[in-house]
Design a protein around this motif. Sequence first.
Motif, PDB file in Angstrom:
ATOM      1  N   ALA A 119     -10.462  12.461 -12.282  1.00 42.57           N
ATOM      2  CA  ALA A 119     -10.290  10.994 -13.070  1.00 42.57           C
ATOM      3  C   ALA A 119     -10.750  10.322 -11.927  1.00 42.57           C
ATOM      4  O   ALA A 119     -11.859   9.195 -11.755  1.00 42.57           O
ATOM      5  CB  ALA A 119      -9.088  10.549 -13.480  1.00 42.57           C
ATOM      6  N   LEU A 120     -10.336  10.019 -10.327  1.00 40.08           N
ATOM      7  CA  LEU A 120     -10.629   9.257  -9.656  1.00 40.08           C
ATOM      8  C   LEU A 120     -11.788   9.973  -8.984  1.00 40.08           C
ATOM      9  O   LEU A 120     -12.625   8.517  -8.751  1.00 40.08           O
ATOM     10  CB  LEU A 120      -8.932   9.728  -8.001  1.00 40.08           C
ATOM     11  N   GLU A 126       0.750  -1.292   0.463  1.00 36.02           N
ATOM     12  CA  GLU A 126       0.178   0.178   0.331  1.00 36.02           C
ATOM     13  C   GLU A 126       0.572   1.218   0.106  1.00 36.02           C
ATOM     14  O   GLU A 126       0.603   2.606   0.150  1.00 36.02           O
ATOM     15  CB  GLU A 126      -0.662  -0.187   1.511  1.00 36.02           C
ATOM     16  N   LYS A 127       2.345   1.219   0.270  1.00 39.82           N
ATOM     17  CA  LYS A 127       2.816   2.595   0.392  1.00 39.82           C
ATOM     18  C   LYS A 127       3.519   2.819  -1.099  1.00 39.82           C
ATOM     19  O   LYS A 127       3.928   3.789  -1.122  1.00 39.82           O
ATOM     20  CB  LYS A 127       4.004   2.067   1.915  1.00 39.82           C
ATOM     21  N   GLY A 128       3.887   2.488  -2.187  1.00 35.56           N
ATOM     22  CA  GLY A 128       3.597   1.819  -3.122  1.00 35.56           C
ATOM     23  C   GLY A 128       3.415   2.544  -4.314  1.00 35.56           C
ATOM     24  O   GLY A 128       1.731   3.857  -3.722  1.00 35.56           O
ATOM     25  N   THR A 129       3.160   3.273  -5.390  1.00 33.56           N
ATOM     26  CA  THR A 129       2.905   4.195  -6.438  1.00 33.56           C
ATOM     27  C   THR A 129       1.022   3.875  -6.324  1.00 33.56           C
ATOM     28  O   THR A 129       0.255   4.391  -7.013  1.00 33.56           O
ATOM     29  CB  THR A 129       3.420   4.834  -7.994  1.00 33.56           C
ATOM     30  N   THR A 130       1.108   2.743  -6.765  1.00 29.44           N
ATOM     31  CA  THR A 130       0.166   2.012  -7.017  1.00 29.44           C
ATOM     32  C   THR A 130      -0.597   1.858  -5.824  1.00 29.44           C
ATOM     33  O   THR A 130      -2.103   2.224  -6.130  1.00 29.44           O
ATOM     34  CB  THR A 130       0.342   0.534  -8.148  1.00 29.44           C
ATOM     35  N   GLY A 131      -0.477   1.169  -5.033  1.00 26.07           N
ATOM     36  CA  GLY A 131      -0.752   0.977  -3.498  1.00 26.07           C
ATOM     37  C   GLY A 131      -1.896   2.712  -2.965  1.00 26.07           C
ATOM     38  O   GLY A 131      -3.179   2.905  -2.431  1.00 26.07           O
ATOM     39  N   GLN A 164     -16.330   8.669   0.713  1.00 28.01           N
ATOM     40  CA  GLN A 164     -16.874   9.553   0.891  1.00 28.01           C
ATOM     41  C   GLN A 164     -18.360   9.508   0.153  1.00 28.01           C
ATOM     42  O   GLN A 164     -19.204  10.741   0.292  1.00 28.01           O
ATOM     43  CB  GLN A 164     -16.549  10.848   0.105  1.00 28.01           C
ATOM     44  N   ARG A 165     -18.777   8.026  -0.596  1.00 27.08           N
ATOM     45  CA  ARG A 165     -19.770   8.333  -1.123  1.00 27.08           C
ATOM     46  C   ARG A 165     -20.843   7.015  -0.773  1.00 27.08           C
ATOM     47  O   ARG A 165     -22.428   7.153  -0.944  1.00 27.08           O
ATOM     48  CB  ARG A 165     -19.253   8.348  -2.826  1.00 27.08           C
ATOM     49  N   THR A 166     -20.031   6.339  -0.087  1.00 27.29           N
ATOM     50  CA  THR A 166     -20.834   5.096   0.646  1.00 27.29           C
ATOM     51  C   THR A 166     -20.061   4.361   1.461  1.00 27.29           C
ATOM     52  O   THR A 166     -18.793   4.795   2.012  1.00 27.29           O
ATOM     53  CB  THR A 166     -21.409   4.233  -0.195  1.00 27.29           C
ATOM     54  N   ASP A 218      -6.628   6.659  -2.706  1.00 31.21           N
ATOM     55  CA  ASP A 218      -7.374   7.785  -2.796  1.00 31.21           C
ATOM     56  C   ASP A 218      -8.327   7.316  -3.551  1.00 31.21           C
ATOM     57  O   ASP A 218      -9.518   8.329  -3.885  1.00 31.21           O
ATOM     58  CB  ASP A 218      -5.992   8.462  -4.137  1.00 31.21           C
ATOM     59  N   LEU A 219      -8.264   6.016  -3.814  1.00 40.00           N
ATOM     60  CA  LEU A 219      -9.633   5.935  -5.258  1.00 40.00           C
ATOM     61  C   LEU A 219     -10.588   5.530  -3.737  1.00 40.00           C
ATOM     62  O   LEU A 219     -11.812   5.725  -4.107  1.00 40.00           O
ATOM     63  CB  LEU A 219      -9.619   4.755  -6.370  1.00 40.00           C
TER      64      LEU A 219
END
Length: 265
Positions: free
Chosen positions: A171-172, A13-18, A30-32, A23-24
């Motif tokens: 985009a996110l 989770e600490k890498g860029t992908t994670g 925030q929506r559910t 963030d997503l």
Amino acid sequence: MKVGVVLGTGHGEKGTTGAVVDDLLTRMRQRTDVELDLVRTDELTLGPSCPACLACMTAGEQACPNSDNAAPARAVMDAADLVIFATPVHSFTLSATMKRFVDHFAYLIHRPRYFGTPAVLVSTAAGAGHDAALGYLKTAIRRWGFHTVAELGVNGPGLEKAPYRAKVDRALDEIASTAVQAVRDGGEPTPTTSDLIGFRVARLLVESGRDDGPVDAAYWDERGWFDADWFTDAKVPRVANTVAGFVEGRIRKGIANGSAKPYRG
């Protein structure tokens, strides 16, 4: 809303992908309400590669020598309302451990089960390759039954630039809304021509391997797929189905006559 994440990076989770996935998820929360279940492909202990023994197809997935080690990933996908598949781009494609993960679920091409479950695909890279990595993942998981509702490829170094970061954030936001709405709407999308061709090719494989792979045939028999035009009761477009039938006929003829040609690019 139960969200499964299959994270195909050794950086966790600490890498860029994670971080992009996190963030997503923040935006989705925030929506559910989100109940998260995450599996890291690097921690599945699936060996250097799939042994390609075909036991998962001929005798059932439990016959795979790595069945127990793959089980946590299967549990995540089984329980999820939506699955996020995320991988860094390595040498213009997905990571080695994400590929190993996909290979160990090859039996799902013959015995798909995730129809009606939406998926979001995420990749990050220092350069190019999003199209190949995401395209491969989209094709693979569609054969398992998932339908992709959103894709995002992010340039990692670009995130340090405010204008690019702002575009990724927008985009996110859009993907978070799309993902949540997809779960609320439910259902299976109308199959495309490619989907219908894939269905007929899978049926042909299962039919021709009935003696060697009775597990596959029993699975199809139970669901009535041998007499169907598609895996679900989603409306099948007439023209697309006709095209798929034509392609199936050509394939059957090529197999029967030995007239199929090797691929030459």
